[in-house]
Design a protein around this motif. Structure first.
Motif, PDB file in Angstrom:
ATOM      1  N   ARG B 148      56.130  31.650  93.344  1.00  0.00           N
ATOM      2  CA  ARG B 148      56.749  31.855  91.923  1.00  0.00           C
ATOM      3  C   ARG B 148      56.190  32.967  91.066  1.00  0.00           C
ATOM      4  NH1 ARG B 148      59.829  27.357  90.070  1.00  0.00           N
ATOM      5  NH2 ARG B 148      59.989  25.712  91.722  1.00  0.00           N
ATOM      6  N   VAL B 149      56.755  33.830  90.845  1.00  0.00           N
ATOM      7  CA  VAL B 149      56.249  35.078  90.167  1.00  0.00           C
ATOM      8  C   VAL B 149      56.172  34.717  88.521  1.00  0.00           C
ATOM      9  CG1 VAL B 149      56.582  37.730  89.819  1.00  0.00           C
ATOM     10  CG2 VAL B 149      57.263  36.322  91.747  1.00  0.00           C
ATOM     11  N   PRO B 150      54.968  34.910  87.876  1.00  0.00           N
ATOM     12  CA  PRO B 150      54.728  34.817  86.582  1.00  0.00           C
ATOM     13  C   PRO B 150      55.650  35.761  85.596  1.00  0.00           C
ATOM     14  CG  PRO B 150      52.851  35.707  87.474  1.00  0.00           C
ATOM     15  CD  PRO B 150      53.853  35.322  88.538  1.00  0.00           C
ATOM     16  N   ALA B 151      56.174  35.143  84.432  1.00  0.00           N
ATOM     17  CA  ALA B 151      56.994  35.902  83.669  1.00  0.00           C
ATOM     18  C   ALA B 151      56.348  37.012  82.952  1.00  0.00           C
ATOM     19  CB  ALA B 151      57.613  35.094  82.498  1.00  0.00           C
ATOM     20  N   THR B 152      54.908  36.894  83.036  1.00  0.00           N
ATOM     21  CA  THR B 152      54.025  38.057  82.080  1.00  0.00           C
ATOM     22  C   THR B 152      53.789  39.273  83.190  1.00  0.00           C
ATOM     23  OG1 THR B 152      52.208  36.808  83.162  1.00  0.00           O
ATOM     24  CG2 THR B 152      52.902  36.202  80.797  1.00  0.00           C
ATOM     25  N   LEU B 153      54.439  39.113  84.402  1.00  0.00           N
ATOM     26  CA  LEU B 153      54.250  40.488  85.275  1.00  0.00           C
ATOM     27  C   LEU B 153      54.713  41.687  84.747  1.00  0.00           C
ATOM     28  CD1 LEU B 153      52.842  41.100  88.354  1.00  0.00           C
ATOM     29  CD2 LEU B 153      55.357  41.082  89.014  1.00  0.00           C
ATOM     30  N   PRO B 154      54.000  42.808  84.420  1.00  0.00           N
ATOM     31  CA  PRO B 154      54.280  44.028  83.723  1.00  0.00           C
ATOM     32  C   PRO B 154      55.220  44.540  84.731  1.00  0.00           C
ATOM     33  CG  PRO B 154      51.992  43.786  83.621  1.00  0.00           C
ATOM     34  CD  PRO B 154      52.386  42.661  84.613  1.00  0.00           C
ATOM     35  N   ALA B 155      56.101  45.493  83.939  1.00  0.00           N
ATOM     36  CA  ALA B 155      57.022  46.422  84.656  1.00  0.00           C
ATOM     37  C   ALA B 155      56.236  47.259  85.782  1.00  0.00           C
ATOM     38  CB  ALA B 155      57.733  47.173  83.948  1.00  0.00           C
ATOM     39  N   ASN B 156      56.987  47.494  86.971  1.00  0.00           N
ATOM     40  CA  ASN B 156      56.434  48.238  88.051  1.00  0.00           C
ATOM     41  C   ASN B 156      54.896  47.747  88.910  1.00  0.00           C
ATOM     42  OD1 ASN B 156      58.183  50.328  88.045  1.00  0.00           O
ATOM     43  ND2 ASN B 156      57.147  50.910  85.926  1.00  0.00           N
ATOM     44  N   ASN B 157      54.555  46.509  88.259  1.00  0.00           N
ATOM     45  CA  ASN B 157      53.418  45.927  88.775  1.00  0.00           C
ATOM     46  C   ASN B 157      54.023  44.748  89.883  1.00  0.00           C
ATOM     47  OD1 ASN B 157      51.979  46.892  87.010  1.00  0.00           O
ATOM     48  ND2 ASN B 157      50.598  45.378  86.951  1.00  0.00           N
ATOM     49  N   SER B 158      53.227  44.574  91.035  1.00  0.00           N
ATOM     50  CA  SER B 158      53.646  43.749  91.920  1.00  0.00           C
ATOM     51  C   SER B 158      52.923  42.479  92.006  1.00  0.00           C
ATOM     52  CB  SER B 158      53.576  44.318  93.313  1.00  0.00           C
ATOM     53  OG  SER B 158      52.164  44.451  93.835  1.00  0.00           O
ATOM     54  N   TRP B 159      53.634  41.320  92.518  1.00  0.00           N
ATOM     55  CA  TRP B 159      52.958  40.255  92.645  1.00  0.00           C
ATOM     56  C   TRP B 159      52.694  40.028  94.314  1.00  0.00           C
ATOM     57  CZ3 TRP B 159      50.283  37.015  89.681  1.00  0.00           C
ATOM     58  CH2 TRP B 159      49.887  35.767  89.882  1.00  0.00           C
ATOM     59  N   SER B 160      51.086  40.237  94.545  1.00  0.00           N
ATOM     60  CA  SER B 160      50.964  40.392  95.973  1.00  0.00           C
ATOM     61  C   SER B 160      50.184  39.089  96.603  1.00  0.00           C
ATOM     62  CB  SER B 160      50.222  41.668  96.045  1.00  0.00           C
ATOM     63  OG  SER B 160      50.969  42.787  95.477  1.00  0.00           O
ATOM     64  N   ARG B 161      50.417  38.955  97.681  1.00  0.00           N
ATOM     65  CA  ARG B 161      49.460  37.998  98.426  1.00  0.00           C
ATOM     66  C   ARG B 161      48.367  38.282  99.302  1.00  0.00           C
ATOM     67  NH1 ARG B 161      51.011  33.009 101.455  1.00  0.00           N
ATOM     68  NH2 ARG B 161      53.099  33.223 100.877  1.00  0.00           N
TER      69      ARG B 161
END
Lengths: 384, 320
Positions: B148-161
């Protein structure tokens, strides 16, 4: 005329390339430091096997030259020194040194009295005590851990951990660790006298029991399984230490153990010492951080030695009269093998010339090697 | 014979299925970018949201036939496989790129345009809301991985493992499509966490000393017990050995006595106990001044060798 002009131009170019033209005061200071290390090693017999390569490395690394792509400097790609330095940068020299240590170490003293393992563990408080002080002094947690490992009194472990956690401080940490290891005979005796009474210093310990060959063979296997399962991040050091010891104790691989403990170990010690010395270039080394590292290193040694001695006194509270331990063996919990154990013996003999503590002190001494590798694994696991 | 063949066939099938299942279990969603305005472009030069799948194993794993989805409704256990498949986007078969190399990574563009190629999904990701992404096996029932990727993730940022389970936001300079995630991010996060939550190092000290001491304590207990067992075994062995005869030994001549003594000395030197005993005796004698008084006279006993004989012969010859 053209030839003369060409000659003079090239000669003046040549002059700008010489070390004399490129030298800065920092280089001169570091060369003097290197020379002082060599003096200590040869004249005062302070860890010559380490201080001569390091001292010479310091001189080698501080020869000034113009960086014009000659590929000769330690930090320049494709240079020979850079190739040698890869063992430090990528952390494969320290495990090979541990292989040699394992092949040279006799764990019999420890197996004869396994509770001495705890003394080796308690002395690791030097590492964590120094970690807290380093944080107070404003270092980042990874830098603090890299510096604190000096308290383990184990050069290869210090290099291994600092190369992973604080590579920019590694040169200073390594030189500091080896310097204080050489100064163990000066640092520890006053502390040992301060923290013990005359009566405690004359405690005669029970003679050690006989240790069978089976126990000596099983120890590196069980030791590895237990410690590496508990702290997998310490695997490179612990794995090689116990592997080297198994080569020795199996009695079937004497040739391999002999090579690991002599030729291979000597080769790695030379390269390690030389490249660590080279890495102390004036621009990196002559900084405020280095002074702080030396202060912290001294504190970590003091804490480690004191906690070992005090822990033995604490253990004595629970031991019966005939099983009491001489607190003078506590200092050997730091893993400066076998120098710390020799100091225990020396101080013991000062107060009772029949009280030979050497073999008793070897127990915590080799336990300190395992303890410091475990502590390094813990710090690495949490911060890397 | 027939039953043996059947058994082998069954074992092969089981092993094959297990290996296949294990292979897919090694697939992980490793990185997601929801709003991509300035980063990776697809084959047509378009910036679009993307999902990266990584192969965590040291062998190749084929992701073709698996399903990607952003619909959290697929988690409903009451859904049948066809119902769930209808909500997902299948990764087409037959494209070599979907066979992930060991430790390999592959990016799928979430642009809702499957007609653009294998690497495009039939759904899009909407910025500003929590995004669910899941990877299902080809049967449409087994969930391989989800995030689940948080809604607050800024543009062009990635949610990484990182570390197989930890998820962190990465700034655009740390976004790593089609390659392993930048571990310095996780390292920095660990250090920052310790700096924030353990500024004085008490927790690290308690944990570290606890781990070191407990490890050594267990080792100590184990070897104390083992030492006791070995001691008992050795005692039993000693008791089982026949006791030396008390009858007086026959007198042997001098040569035999020397041979026996020499053999005993060699055996003694090979035995640790004997060496220790000799050292202890020497120390005792030194401490109590009980060592022998030497005469101070050195006696050299000539060894038999051909040379003195010849020399003697020559002397005799010339003296004649």
């Amino acid at each position: 005329m053209d030839t003369w002009s060409f000659l003079t131009t090239k000669f003046s170019d040549f002059l700008t390339f010489t070390g004399f033209a490129c030298a800065e005061w920092g280089n001169i200071v570091m060369i003097l430091v290197g020379a002082f290390f060599i003096y200590l090693a040869i004249k005062k017999d302070f860890e010559p096997l380490l201080l001569i390569p390091i001292g010479f490395g310091i001189i080698l690394g501080n020869i000034p030259f113009k960086a014009v792509g000659l590929e000769i400097g330690l930090y320049e790609d494709n240079s020979v020194l850079n190739f040698f330095y890869s063992g430090v940068r990528n952390g494969w020299y320290p495990p090979l040194i541990f292989l040699g240590i394992g092949a040279l170490t006799d764990f019999t003293a420890l197996l004869a009295n396994p509770k001495l393992l705890l003394v080796g563990g308690a002395a690791q408080f030097g590492i964590f005590g120094a970690y807290m002080i380093a944080l107070l002094m404003g270092f980042e947690p990874n830098q603090a851990a890299g510096i604190a490992i000096i308290g383990g009194a184990d050069g290869p472990t210090a290099i291994f951990l600092s190369s992973k956690l604080a590579p920019n401080l590694m040169g200073a940490i390594a030189v500091c660790a080896y310097s204080y290891m050489a100064l163990v005979p000066l640092i520890q005796p006053p502390l040992m006298r301060l923290l013990t009474t005359k009566k405690e210093r004359t405690i005669h310990m029970k003679p050690q029991r006989q240790v069978s060959q089976t126990e000596r063979i099983i120890f590196p296997i069980v030791g590895l399984l237990l410690t590496a399962f508990l702290v997998p991040s310490g695997l490179p050091l612990l794995g090689m230490l116990f592997f080297g010891n198994l080569l020795k104790e199996s009695t079937k691989t004497t040739r391999l153990a002999k090579t690991a403990g002599s030729a291979l170990n000597d080769a790695i010690v030379m390269l390690l010492g030389l490249t660590v010395g080279c890495s102390t270039q004036a621009s990196e080394f002559l900084t405020w951080n280095t002074i702080m590292i030396f202060i912290l290193g001294a504190l970590s040694f003091v804490i480690a030695s004191s906690s070992g001695v005090l822990f033995v006194k604490f253990m004595n509270l629970f031991l019966s009269k005939d099983k009491k331990l001489n607190p003078l063996i506590g200092n050997a919990g730091v893993s400066a093998v076998p120098m710390a154990a020799r100091i225990s013996n020396q101080i013991g003999l000062e107060y009772d010339r029949k009280n030979f503590l050497l073999m008793h002190a070897m127990g915590p001494n080799v336990a300190g090697v395992i303890g410091s590798a475990l502590a390094a694994g813990v710090l690495l696991g949490f911060l890397n | 014979m027939k039953s043996k063949k059947t058994l082998v066939a069954i074992l092969c099938c089981v092993a094959g299925i297990t290996a296949y299942a294990q292979g897919l279990a090694n697939l992980k969603i490793t990185e997601v970018v929801v709003e991509n305005t300035d980063g990776l472009v697809d084959e047509y030069g378009t910036h679009t949201a993307w999902i990266e799948i990584g192969n965590t194993s040291w062998s190749s794993t084929n992701v073709s036939g698996c399903f990607l989805t952003c619909d959290p409704g697929v988690l409903d256990p009451n859904l049948s496989a066809p119902q769930r498949i209808a909500r997902m986007s299948q990764i087409p078969r037959g494209d070599e790129r979907t066979n992930l190399s060991p430790k390999g990574h592959l990016v799928f563009f979430a642009d809702g345009r499957t007609n653009l190629g294998t690497l495009h999904t039939n759904f899009t990701l909407t910025p500003g809301q929590e995004i669910f992404v899941a990877l299902y096996e080809a049967n449409g029932t087994v969930l391989i991985d989800s995030v689940r990727v948080p809604a607050t993730l800024p543009a062009n940022n990635s949610w990484s493992r990182f570390d197989q389970q930890k998820w962190l936001a990465c700034t655009p300079d740390k976004v790593t499509p089609n390659s392993a995630n930048d571990n310095t991010v996780a390292k920095a996060d660990k250090i920052a966490e310790f700096k924030e939550k353990d500024p004085h190092g008490f927790a690290m000290t308690i944990l570290g000393m606890g781990i070191v001491l407990s490890g050594l304590l267990i080792l100590s207990i184990l070897f104390t017990l083992f030492g006791n067992i070995m001691h008992r075994v050795n005692c039993k062995k000693d008791n089982a050995q026949p006791k030396p005869s008390t009858q007086p030994a026959k007198k042997a001549d001098a040569a035999t006595e020397i041979a026996v003594a020499s053999l005993a000395l060699h055996q003694a030197l090979a035995d640790d106990d004997a060496v220790k005993a000799v050292i202890a005796m020497a120390l005792y004698e030194y401490e109590h001044d009980a060592h022998d008084e030497e005469s101070g006279i050195i006696t050299i006993i000539p060894q038999a060798s051909p040379w003195p004989q010849r020399s003697l012969a020559m002397n005799n010859h010339f003296s004649k």
